[in-house]
Scaffold this motif. Structure first.
Motif, PDB file in Angstrom:
ATOM      1  N   GLU A   1       0.833  -1.204   0.000  1.00  0.00           N
ATOM      2  CA  GLU A   1       0.000   0.000   0.000  1.00  0.00           C
ATOM      3  C   GLU A   1       0.870   1.257   0.000  1.00  0.00           C
ATOM      4  O   GLU A   1       1.870   1.329   0.709  1.00  0.00           O
ATOM      5  N   ASP A   2       0.458   2.218  -0.788  1.00  0.00           N
ATOM      6  CA  ASP A   2       1.149   3.505  -0.861  1.00  0.00           C
ATOM      7  C   ASP A   2       1.108   4.167   0.521  1.00  0.00           C
ATOM      8  O   ASP A   2       0.020   4.346   1.085  1.00  0.00           O
ATOM      9  N   PRO A   3       2.262   4.519   1.091  1.00  0.00           N
ATOM     10  CA  PRO A   3       2.279   5.136   2.428  1.00  0.00           C
ATOM     11  C   PRO A   3       1.427   6.400   2.546  1.00  0.00           C
ATOM     12  O   PRO A   3       0.866   6.674   3.598  1.00  0.00           O
ATOM     13  N   SER A   4       1.312   7.171   1.458  1.00  0.00           N
ATOM     14  CA  SER A   4       0.492   8.393   1.537  1.00  0.00           C
ATOM     15  C   SER A   4      -0.991   8.032   1.665  1.00  0.00           C
ATOM     16  O   SER A   4      -1.747   8.745   2.319  1.00  0.00           O
ATOM     17  N   LEU A   5      -1.411   6.934   1.060  1.00  0.00           N
ATOM     18  CA  LEU A   5      -2.795   6.478   1.197  1.00  0.00           C
ATOM     19  C   LEU A   5      -3.061   6.025   2.635  1.00  0.00           C
ATOM     20  O   LEU A   5      -4.100   6.343   3.214  1.00  0.00           O
TER      21      LEU A   5
ATOM     22  N   MET B   1      -5.568  10.120   8.758  1.00  0.00           N
ATOM     23  CA  MET B   1      -6.077  11.495   8.851  1.00  0.00           C
ATOM     24  C   MET B   1      -7.599  11.490   8.927  1.00  0.00           C
ATOM     25  O   MET B   1      -8.188  12.274   9.692  1.00  0.00           O
ATOM     26  N   ASN B   2      -8.242  10.615   8.169  1.00  0.00           N
ATOM     27  CA  ASN B   2      -9.704  10.504   8.220  1.00  0.00           C
ATOM     28  C   ASN B   2     -10.175  10.044   9.594  1.00  0.00           C
ATOM     29  O   ASN B   2     -11.157  10.568  10.131  1.00  0.00           O
TER      30      ASN B   2
ATOM     31  N   LEU C   1     -12.565  11.508  14.938  1.00  0.00           N
ATOM     32  CA  LEU C   1     -12.405  11.649  16.390  1.00  0.00           C
ATOM     33  C   LEU C   1     -12.599  13.090  16.831  1.00  0.00           C
ATOM     34  O   LEU C   1     -13.157  13.352  17.899  1.00  0.00           O
ATOM     35  N   ASN C   2     -12.141  14.033  16.024  1.00  0.00           N
ATOM     36  CA  ASN C   2     -12.272  15.456  16.357  1.00  0.00           C
ATOM     37  C   ASN C   2     -13.633  16.027  15.992  1.00  0.00           C
ATOM     38  O   ASN C   2     -13.879  17.215  16.174  1.00  0.00           O
ATOM     39  N   GLY C   3     -14.525  15.183  15.455  1.00  0.00           N
ATOM     40  CA  GLY C   3     -15.872  15.642  15.117  1.00  0.00           C
ATOM     41  C   GLY C   3     -15.964  16.398  13.814  1.00  0.00           C
ATOM     42  O   GLY C   3     -16.892  17.188  13.616  1.00  0.00           O
ATOM     43  N   HIS C   4     -15.010  16.187  12.914  1.00  0.00           N
ATOM     44  CA  HIS C   4     -14.985  16.911  11.637  1.00  0.00           C
ATOM     45  C   HIS C   4     -15.321  15.976  10.481  1.00  0.00           C
ATOM     46  O   HIS C   4     -14.511  15.776   9.566  1.00  0.00           O
TER      47      HIS C   4
ATOM     48  N   ILE D   1     -11.423  12.881   3.851  1.00  0.00           N
ATOM     49  CA  ILE D   1     -10.898  12.871   2.485  1.00  0.00           C
ATOM     50  C   ILE D   1     -11.518  11.704   1.718  1.00  0.00           C
ATOM     51  O   ILE D   1     -11.496  10.563   2.188  1.00  0.00           O
ATOM     52  N   ASP D   2     -12.041  11.984   0.544  1.00  0.00           N
ATOM     53  CA  ASP D   2     -12.587  10.930  -0.311  1.00  0.00           C
ATOM     54  C   ASP D   2     -11.419  10.220  -0.992  1.00  0.00           C
ATOM     55  O   ASP D   2     -10.731  10.798  -1.829  1.00  0.00           O
TER      56      ASP D   2
END
Length: 131
Positions: free
Chosen positions: A52-56, A62-63, A68-71, A76-77
């Protein structure tokens, strides 16, 4: 959302993440403590698919942090970045563990059976904030 935008938008947030210094394909999910000066790990996201691509992988984490932060609106799609479908399984509670384990599976169209992609282990009290 870009990495820079995400990093600046989470500076004052309760939850964030860091790369795990002990495992190349793992991220620590961290929570700012009451003194607001230090973070403590509350879970980890470990990628099992070495291809798997590390950025993915990082965008997936990040999602999770955005949730967790309620955002929810900042998630990110990732559907355009991969031709895989991602499924998850809520593993049975382990005896003597305060963590919930979620196993992610990836399925490529026309490739047969799905395979394990990653494992999220998060303290039970924070798991509800992901839903």
């Amino acid at each position: 959302m870009s990495f820079n935008h995400f990093n600046s938008s989470t500076e004052g947030e309760l939850y964030s993440y860091r790369r795990n210094p002990l495992h190349e394909h793992s991220f620590l999910i961290i929570k700012k403590q009451e003194d607001r000066k230090r973070y403590e790990p509350i879970g980890d996201y470990t990628v099992l698919d070495a291809d798997e691509d590390p950025s993915l992988s990082e965008k997936t984490v990040m999602n999770l942090v955005a949730l967790l932060n309620g955002h929810e609106d900042e998630v990110i799609d990732l559907s355009r970045e991969t031709d895989k479908r991602l499924y998850y399984y809520h593993a049975p509670k382990r005896q003597n563990s305060n963590k919930t384990h979620i196993i992610f599976y990836a399925h490529e169209e026309g490739k047969g059976v799905s395979k394990e992609n990653a494992v999220l282990a998060i303290e039970e009290e924070f798991y509800d904030e992901l839903n």
